[in-house]
Design a protein around this motif. Structure first.
Motif, PDB file in Angstrom:
ATOM      1  N   UNK A  86      13.612   5.702   2.138  1.00  0.00           N
ATOM      2  CA  UNK A  86      13.132   6.747   3.044  1.00  0.00           C
ATOM      3  C   UNK A  86      11.620   6.633   3.257  1.00  0.00           C
ATOM      4  N   UNK A  87      10.871   6.392   2.177  1.00  0.00           N
ATOM      5  CA  UNK A  87       9.424   6.218   2.317  1.00  0.00           C
ATOM      6  C   UNK A  87       9.118   4.991   3.167  1.00  0.00           C
ATOM      7  N   UNK A  88       9.890   3.918   2.972  1.00  0.00           N
ATOM      8  CA  UNK A  88       9.711   2.724   3.797  1.00  0.00           C
ATOM      9  C   UNK A  88       9.927   3.070   5.271  1.00  0.00           C
ATOM     10  N   UNK A  89      10.976   3.831   5.555  1.00  0.00           N
ATOM     11  CA  UNK A  89      11.244   4.245   6.931  1.00  0.00           C
ATOM     12  C   UNK A  89      10.052   5.019   7.497  1.00  0.00           C
ATOM     13  N   UNK A  90       9.524   5.970   6.725  1.00  0.00           N
ATOM     14  CA  UNK A  90       8.381   6.764   7.192  1.00  0.00           C
ATOM     15  C   UNK A  90       7.177   5.867   7.460  1.00  0.00           C
ATOM     16  N   UNK A  91       6.950   4.890   6.572  1.00  0.00           N
ATOM     17  CA  UNK A  91       5.814   3.995   6.754  1.00  0.00           C
ATOM     18  C   UNK A  91       5.987   3.122   7.987  1.00  0.00           C
ATOM     19  N   UNK A  92       7.165   2.510   8.118  1.00  0.00           N
ATOM     20  CA  UNK A  92       7.362   1.526   9.175  1.00  0.00           C
ATOM     21  C   UNK A  92       7.373   2.175  10.554  1.00  0.00           C
ATOM     22  N   UNK A  93       7.670   3.483  10.620  1.00  0.00           N
ATOM     23  CA  UNK A  93       7.656   4.177  11.911  1.00  0.00           C
ATOM     24  C   UNK A  93       6.362   4.954  12.141  1.00  0.00           C
ATOM     25  N   UNK A 151       0.827  -1.203   0.000  1.00  0.00           N
ATOM     26  CA  UNK A 151       0.000   0.000   0.000  1.00  0.00           C
ATOM     27  C   UNK A 151       0.860   1.252   0.000  1.00  0.00           C
ATOM     28  N   UNK A 152       1.915   1.268   0.816  1.00  0.00           N
ATOM     29  CA  UNK A 152       2.748   2.462   0.961  1.00  0.00           C
ATOM     30  C   UNK A 152       3.686   2.680  -0.211  1.00  0.00           C
ATOM     31  N   UNK A 153       4.174   1.590  -0.808  1.00  0.00           N
ATOM     32  CA  UNK A 153       5.250   1.722  -1.796  1.00  0.00           C
ATOM     33  C   UNK A 153       4.922   1.143  -3.169  1.00  0.00           C
ATOM     34  N   UNK A 154       3.845   0.369  -3.258  1.00  0.00           N
ATOM     35  CA  UNK A 154       3.410  -0.201  -4.534  1.00  0.00           C
ATOM     36  C   UNK A 154       4.586  -0.864  -5.259  1.00  0.00           C
ATOM     37  N   UNK A 155       4.768  -0.514  -6.544  1.00  0.00           N
ATOM     38  CA  UNK A 155       5.832  -1.152  -7.325  1.00  0.00           C
ATOM     39  C   UNK A 155       7.182  -0.468  -7.159  1.00  0.00           C
ATOM     40  N   UNK A 156       7.263   0.554  -6.325  1.00  0.00           N
ATOM     41  CA  UNK A 156       8.557   1.193  -6.067  1.00  0.00           C
ATOM     42  C   UNK A 156       9.491   0.275  -5.285  1.00  0.00           C
ATOM     43  N   UNK A 157       8.898  -0.621  -4.499  1.00  0.00           N
ATOM     44  CA  UNK A 157       9.714  -1.538  -3.703  1.00  0.00           C
ATOM     45  C   UNK A 157       9.687  -2.923  -4.347  1.00  0.00           C
ATOM     46  N   UNK A 158      10.390  -3.036  -5.462  1.00  0.00           N
ATOM     47  CA  UNK A 158      10.604  -4.314  -6.125  1.00  0.00           C
ATOM     48  C   UNK A 158      12.107  -4.465  -6.301  1.00  0.00           C
ATOM     49  N   UNK A 159      12.671  -5.568  -5.819  1.00  0.00           N
ATOM     50  CA  UNK A 159      14.124  -5.719  -5.878  1.00  0.00           C
ATOM     51  C   UNK A 159      14.511  -7.183  -5.711  1.00  0.00           C
ATOM     52  N   UNK A 194       6.673  16.942   7.971  1.00  0.00           N
ATOM     53  CA  UNK A 194       5.914  15.741   8.318  1.00  0.00           C
ATOM     54  C   UNK A 194       6.568  14.506   7.747  1.00  0.00           C
ATOM     55  N   UNK A 195       6.234  13.370   8.316  1.00  0.00           N
ATOM     56  CA  UNK A 195       6.827  12.109   7.881  1.00  0.00           C
ATOM     57  C   UNK A 195       5.848  11.251   7.085  1.00  0.00           C
ATOM     58  N   UNK A 196       4.761  11.860   6.661  1.00  0.00           N
ATOM     59  CA  UNK A 196       3.851  11.154   5.763  1.00  0.00           C
ATOM     60  C   UNK A 196       2.769  10.380   6.482  1.00  0.00           C
ATOM     61  N   UNK A 197       1.599  10.368   5.850  1.00  0.00           N
ATOM     62  CA  UNK A 197       0.486   9.578   6.367  1.00  0.00           C
ATOM     63  C   UNK A 197       0.146   8.484   5.377  1.00  0.00           C
ATOM     64  N   UNK A 198      -0.245   7.336   5.883  1.00  0.00           N
ATOM     65  CA  UNK A 198      -0.510   6.195   5.011  1.00  0.00           C
ATOM     66  C   UNK A 198      -1.875   5.621   5.361  1.00  0.00           C
ATOM     67  N   UNK A 199      -2.729   5.517   4.344  1.00  0.00           N
ATOM     68  CA  UNK A 199      -4.062   4.978   4.566  1.00  0.00           C
ATOM     69  C   UNK A 199      -4.560   4.281   3.323  1.00  0.00           C
ATOM     70  N   UNK A 200      -5.750   3.754   3.411  1.00  0.00           N
ATOM     71  CA  UNK A 200      -6.308   3.042   2.268  1.00  0.00           C
ATOM     72  C   UNK A 200      -6.377   1.554   2.544  1.00  0.00           C
TER      73      UNK A 200
END
Length: 212
Positions: A84-91, A64-72, A151-157
């Motif tokens: 960095x987005x992963x860090x914001x999401x996980x915290x 939800x937070x990273x979609x296809x950006x986190x493929x590796x 801000x460190x971002x909000x994640x929803x959906x």
């Protein structure tokens, strides 16, 4: 009778001394090697979760937070911005849990001052061999080695996943294949494969790939 008792006492003392010597002669490293069940315990705990719990805990949130950006296939290939987005999401705070992001909030300027060391400490728990370049992140302050941001971002959906399979690759590694559906669970939009290593500190993502 006294002579027999005396001889028996000498035998007990000698046996005790020999036992103590045997323990001292053992290599120190042997005493520190965990048993196989202890090493596998984190994975064993994860396998006790239901299919829905496994997907919720390790897959659907980061999708939800990273979609296809986190493929590796290797953590070193993950872009800094994605890390960095992963860090914001996980915290990010979740319902009923402690808001750990508040430790970085500065009331004087109403901004978050996040030390790079703290970001790397979090990323170390989830990835092995990644490369994080803070200079690529907006708000980076090289003098203080921190990121200053409003801000460190909000994640929803929501996501609508279903576990297709789980395969234990080793004593500490699990592969999860997950289908992501539409709202009615009638059409599969895409499938992802997560390879996860379980450690005493938590879990690390070894790879996340999209199935063809």
């Amino acid at each position: 009778m006294r002579k027999v008792s005396y001889l028996f006492l000498i035998m007990l003392v000698t046996a005790s001394l020999l036992s103590g010597c045997a323990k001292e002669d053992l290599p120190v490293s042997e005493a520190n090697i965990p048993s196989a069940p202890a090493m596998a315990q984190p994975l064993a705990q994860a396998l006790k979760l239901s299919d829905e719990e496994l997907v919720y805990e390790y897959c659907s949130g980061i999708d939800l937070a990273l979609a296809d950006n986190l493929l590796f296939t290797q953590a070193k290939d993950i872009p800094t911005e994605t890390l960095y987005i992963f860090f914001c999401y996980i915290t990010s705070p979740s319902e009923g849990s402690e808001n750990i992001q508040e430790q970085w909030h500065n009331k004087t300027d109403d901004k978050y001052h996040v030390p790079i060391a703290d970001i790397e400490n979090v990323l170390n728990r989830y990835f092995d061999g990644y490369h994080f370049d803070p200079a690529q992140i907006d708000g980076y302050q090289p003098q203080t080695k921190e990121i200053v941001i409003g801000g460190l971002g909000g994640f929803g959906g929501g996501r609508f996943p279903k576990l297709v399979s789980k395969e234990q690759l080793s004593d500490d590694t699990l592969k999860l294949t997950v289908d992501y559906y539409d709202f009615d669970y009638t059409e599969v939009f895409y499938t992802k494969v997560y390879t996860i290593r379980f450690t005493e500190e938590g879990s690390q993502y070894l790879s996340i790939q999209k199935a063809e």
